[in-house]
Design a protein around this motif. Sequence first.
Motif, PDB file in Angstrom:
ATOM      1  N   ARG A  43       0.825  -1.213   0.000  1.00 57.47           N
ATOM      2  CA  ARG A  43       0.000   0.000   0.000  1.00 57.47           C
ATOM      3  C   ARG A  43       0.857   1.261   0.000  1.00 57.47           C
ATOM      4  NH1 ARG A  43      -1.975   3.641   3.357  1.00 57.47           N
ATOM      5  NH2 ARG A  43      -1.064   2.771   5.247  1.00 57.47           N
ATOM      6  N   VAL A  44       1.842   1.321   0.892  1.00 67.03           N
ATOM      7  CA  VAL A  44       2.644   2.534   1.102  1.00 67.03           C
ATOM      8  C   VAL A  44       3.818   2.636   0.130  1.00 67.03           C
ATOM      9  CG1 VAL A  44       4.130   3.709   2.792  1.00 67.03           C
ATOM     10  CG2 VAL A  44       2.000   2.656   3.533  1.00 67.03           C
ATOM     11  N   LYS A  45       4.380   1.494  -0.250  1.00 63.11           N
ATOM     12  CA  LYS A  45       5.605   1.452  -1.058  1.00 63.11           C
ATOM     13  C   LYS A  45       6.683   2.329  -0.415  1.00 63.11           C
ATOM     14  CE  LYS A  45       3.352   0.190  -5.354  1.00 63.11           C
ATOM     15  NZ  LYS A  45       2.022  -0.039  -4.836  1.00 63.11           N
ATOM     16  N   PRO A  46       7.127   1.921   0.786  1.00 63.49           N
ATOM     17  CA  PRO A  46       8.096   2.732   1.533  1.00 63.49           C
ATOM     18  C   PRO A  46       9.443   2.825   0.819  1.00 63.49           C
ATOM     19  CG  PRO A  46       7.922   0.555   2.491  1.00 63.49           C
ATOM     20  CD  PRO A  46       6.870   0.640   1.425  1.00 63.49           C
ATOM     21  N   ASP A  47      10.247   3.759   1.276  1.00 60.32           N
ATOM     22  CA  ASP A  47      11.574   3.943   0.703  1.00 60.32           C
ATOM     23  C   ASP A  47      12.554   2.881   1.182  1.00 60.32           C
ATOM     24  OD1 ASP A  47      11.156   6.512  -0.778  1.00 60.32           O
ATOM     25  OD2 ASP A  47      10.540   7.125   1.238  1.00 60.32           O
ATOM     26  N   LEU A  48      12.285   2.284   2.348  1.00 58.53           N
ATOM     27  CA  LEU A  48      13.148   1.247   2.915  1.00 58.53           C
ATOM     28  C   LEU A  48      12.319   0.405   3.873  1.00 58.53           C
ATOM     29  CD1 LEU A  48      16.772   1.373   3.927  1.00 58.53           C
ATOM     30  CD2 LEU A  48      15.188   0.799   5.748  1.00 58.53           C
ATOM     31  N   ILE A  49      12.639  -0.889   3.956  1.00 64.74           N
ATOM     32  CA  ILE A  49      11.956  -1.785   4.884  1.00 64.74           C
ATOM     33  C   ILE A  49      12.983  -2.425   5.803  1.00 64.74           C
ATOM     34  CG2 ILE A  49      10.595  -3.909   5.111  1.00 64.74           C
ATOM     35  CD1 ILE A  49       9.332  -3.258   2.407  1.00 64.74           C
ATOM     36  N   VAL A  50      12.696  -2.416   7.105  1.00 63.23           N
ATOM     37  CA  VAL A  50      13.452  -3.174   8.092  1.00 63.23           C
ATOM     38  C   VAL A  50      12.554  -4.362   8.435  1.00 63.23           C
ATOM     39  CG1 VAL A  50      14.498  -3.198  10.379  1.00 63.23           C
ATOM     40  CG2 VAL A  50      14.620  -1.124   8.977  1.00 63.23           C
ATOM     41  N   LEU A  51      13.040  -5.571   8.169  1.00 69.22           N
ATOM     42  CA  LEU A  51      12.192  -6.755   8.173  1.00 69.22           C
ATOM     43  C   LEU A  51      12.728  -7.856   9.079  1.00 69.22           C
ATOM     44  CD1 LEU A  51       9.854  -8.377   6.816  1.00 69.22           C
ATOM     45  CD2 LEU A  51      11.472  -8.920   4.977  1.00 69.22           C
ATOM     46  N   ASP A  52      11.942  -8.206  10.078  1.00 67.16           N
ATOM     47  CA  ASP A  52      12.248  -9.382  10.904  1.00 67.16           C
ATOM     48  C   ASP A  52      11.910 -10.621  10.082  1.00 67.16           C
ATOM     49  OD1 ASP A  52      12.854 -11.055  13.046  1.00 67.16           O
ATOM     50  OD2 ASP A  52      10.991 -10.643  14.117  1.00 67.16           O
ATOM     51  N   LEU A  53      12.556 -11.732  10.369  1.00 68.23           N
ATOM     52  CA  LEU A  53      12.265 -12.959   9.627  1.00 68.23           C
ATOM     53  C   LEU A  53      11.215 -13.824  10.304  1.00 68.23           C
ATOM     54  CD1 LEU A  53      15.751 -14.133   8.329  1.00 68.23           C
ATOM     55  CD2 LEU A  53      13.913 -12.997   7.098  1.00 68.23           C
ATOM     56  N   MET A  54      11.324 -13.962  11.605  1.00 59.50           N
ATOM     57  CA  MET A  54      10.413 -14.860  12.324  1.00 59.50           C
ATOM     58  C   MET A  54       9.188 -14.077  12.786  1.00 59.50           C
ATOM     59  SD  MET A  54      13.211 -17.199  14.315  1.00 59.50           S
ATOM     60  CE  MET A  54      14.127 -15.829  15.003  1.00 59.50           C
ATOM     61  N   LEU A  55       8.209 -13.998  11.887  1.00 56.02           N
ATOM     62  CA  LEU A  55       6.999 -13.217  12.125  1.00 56.02           C
ATOM     63  C   LEU A  55       5.779 -14.135  12.140  1.00 56.02           C
ATOM     64  CD1 LEU A  55       7.738 -10.400   9.536  1.00 56.02           C
ATOM     65  CD2 LEU A  55       7.643 -10.082  12.013  1.00 56.02           C
ATOM     66  N   PRO A  56       4.739 -13.748  12.882  1.00 53.04           N
ATOM     67  CA  PRO A  56       3.489 -14.503  12.790  1.00 53.04           C
ATOM     68  C   PRO A  56       2.835 -14.297  11.423  1.00 53.04           C
ATOM     69  CG  PRO A  56       3.381 -12.827  14.541  1.00 53.04           C
ATOM     70  CD  PRO A  56       4.705 -12.696  13.878  1.00 53.04           C
ATOM     71  N   LYS A  57       2.075 -15.260  10.992  1.00 48.85           N
ATOM     72  CA  LYS A  57       1.257 -15.259   9.764  1.00 48.85           C
ATOM     73  C   LYS A  57       2.068 -15.457   8.494  1.00 48.85           C
ATOM     74  CE  LYS A  57      -2.519 -12.763  11.866  1.00 48.85           C
ATOM     75  NZ  LYS A  57      -3.423 -11.653  11.818  1.00 48.85           N
ATOM     76  N   VAL A  58       2.970 -14.540   8.160  1.00 43.57           N
ATOM     77  CA  VAL A  58       3.817 -14.673   6.969  1.00 43.57           C
ATOM     78  C   VAL A  58       5.242 -14.344   7.396  1.00 43.57           C
ATOM     79  CG1 VAL A  58       4.260 -13.840   4.618  1.00 43.57           C
ATOM     80  CG2 VAL A  58       1.909 -13.905   5.467  1.00 43.57           C
ATOM     81  N   ASN A  59       6.199 -15.246   7.102  1.00 48.15           N
ATOM     82  CA  ASN A  59       7.574 -14.978   7.548  1.00 48.15           C
ATOM     83  C   ASN A  59       8.266 -13.957   6.649  1.00 48.15           C
ATOM     84  OD1 ASN A  59       9.239 -16.237   5.439  1.00 48.15           O
ATOM     85  ND2 ASN A  59       8.415 -18.178   6.160  1.00 48.15           N
ATOM     86  N   GLY A  60       9.361 -13.435   7.141  1.00 45.91           N
ATOM     87  CA  GLY A  60      10.090 -12.381   6.437  1.00 45.91           C
ATOM     88  C   GLY A  60      10.651 -12.810   5.093  1.00 45.91           C
ATOM     89  N   TYR A  61      11.078 -14.070   4.978  1.00 49.03           N
ATOM     90  CA  TYR A  61      11.571 -14.552   3.686  1.00 49.03           C
ATOM     91  C   TYR A  61      10.478 -14.440   2.626  1.00 49.03           C
ATOM     92  CZ  TYR A  61      15.568 -16.811   6.044  1.00 49.03           C
ATOM     93  OH  TYR A  61      16.701 -17.062   6.763  1.00 49.03           O
ATOM     94  N   GLU A  62       9.267 -14.863   2.992  1.00 46.82           N
ATOM     95  CA  GLU A  62       8.160 -14.846   2.041  1.00 46.82           C
ATOM     96  C   GLU A  62       7.775 -13.406   1.676  1.00 46.82           C
ATOM     97  OE1 GLU A  62       5.746 -16.564  -0.678  1.00 46.82           O
ATOM     98  OE2 GLU A  62       7.340 -17.486   0.507  1.00 46.82           O
ATOM     99  N   ILE A  63       7.802 -12.511   2.653  1.00 48.39           N
ATOM    100  CA  ILE A  63       7.515 -11.101   2.372  1.00 48.39           C
ATOM    101  C   ILE A  63       8.513 -10.556   1.353  1.00 48.39           C
ATOM    102  CG2 ILE A  63       7.533  -8.765   3.357  1.00 48.39           C
ATOM    103  CD1 ILE A  63       6.484 -10.056   5.962  1.00 48.39           C
ATOM    104  N   CYS A  64       9.780 -10.819   1.577  1.00 45.93           N
ATOM    105  CA  CYS A  64      10.828 -10.347   0.667  1.00 45.93           C
ATOM    106  C   CYS A  64      10.608 -10.922  -0.724  1.00 45.93           C
ATOM    107  CB  CYS A  64      12.201 -10.742   1.217  1.00 45.93           C
ATOM    108  SG  CYS A  64      13.587 -10.072   0.281  1.00 45.93           S
ATOM    109  N   ARG A  65      10.360 -12.223  -0.797  1.00 45.06           N
ATOM    110  CA  ARG A  65      10.111 -12.889  -2.084  1.00 45.06           C
ATOM    111  C   ARG A  65       8.946 -12.238  -2.834  1.00 45.06           C
ATOM    112  NH1 ARG A  65      10.230 -17.920   0.239  1.00 45.06           N
ATOM    113  NH2 ARG A  65      12.339 -18.612  -0.044  1.00 45.06           N
ATOM    114  N   LEU A  66       7.847 -12.011  -2.113  1.00 41.78           N
ATOM    115  CA  LEU A  66       6.650 -11.448  -2.741  1.00 41.78           C
ATOM    116  C   LEU A  66       6.875 -10.010  -3.208  1.00 41.78           C
ATOM    117  CD1 LEU A  66       4.001 -12.931  -0.299  1.00 41.78           C
ATOM    118  CD2 LEU A  66       4.273 -13.508  -2.727  1.00 41.78           C
ATOM    119  N   LEU A  67       7.569  -9.210  -2.415  1.00 38.37           N
ATOM    120  CA  LEU A  67       7.846  -7.830  -2.814  1.00 38.37           C
ATOM    121  C   LEU A  67       8.711  -7.783  -4.069  1.00 38.37           C
ATOM    122  CD1 LEU A  67       8.439  -6.155   0.659  1.00 38.37           C
ATOM    123  CD2 LEU A  67       6.427  -5.933  -0.822  1.00 38.37           C
TER     124      LEU A  67
END
Length: 162
Positions: A43-67
């Motif tokens: 939604r926001v398309k931020p300029d930078l993301i700080v991303l934890d890997l071990m997250l509830p619901k969707v893990n950080g690896y998957e978020i990175c892959r999808l982005l």
Amino acid sequence: METILIIEDNPSLLMGLKDNFAAQGYCVKTATDGESGLEEALRVKPDLIVLDLMLPKVNGYEICRLLRREKLEMPIIMLTAKAEEADVVLGLHIGADDYVTKPFRIKELLARAEAFLRRSRQSVPEVFRFGDCELDTAARRLARGGRRSSCRRRSLSYCITL
């Protein structure tokens, strides 16, 4: 003002990160789970993301892959307790720009973020082309079909007819 999205499920760490980035003058958005973090990133398309890997619901690896699959190229700094070489290599391989392990030094993290943002600022094109129109933001010129606008105003928003 540049926007930083922090996706972290530890409330006290999230608050500390948010406060430190805000103190540096960034607009800070946050999410406490992977699903809402992914939605916010899209939604926001931020300029930078700080991303934890071990997250509830969707893990950080998957978020990175999808982005990255969505062709979003903002810098992603993975911030995680997972310090094994295989985890670092996987994170970088799927599209993270940096991988910082917990515990970490906040000033170093802020400096890494600033370095990525500085490079991003330099890579923004000054000339945009769409159809037969060309907008040169550095020269503050608009042209259509090779013909420049005759407008003498300081703002291009007043000079849209050619």
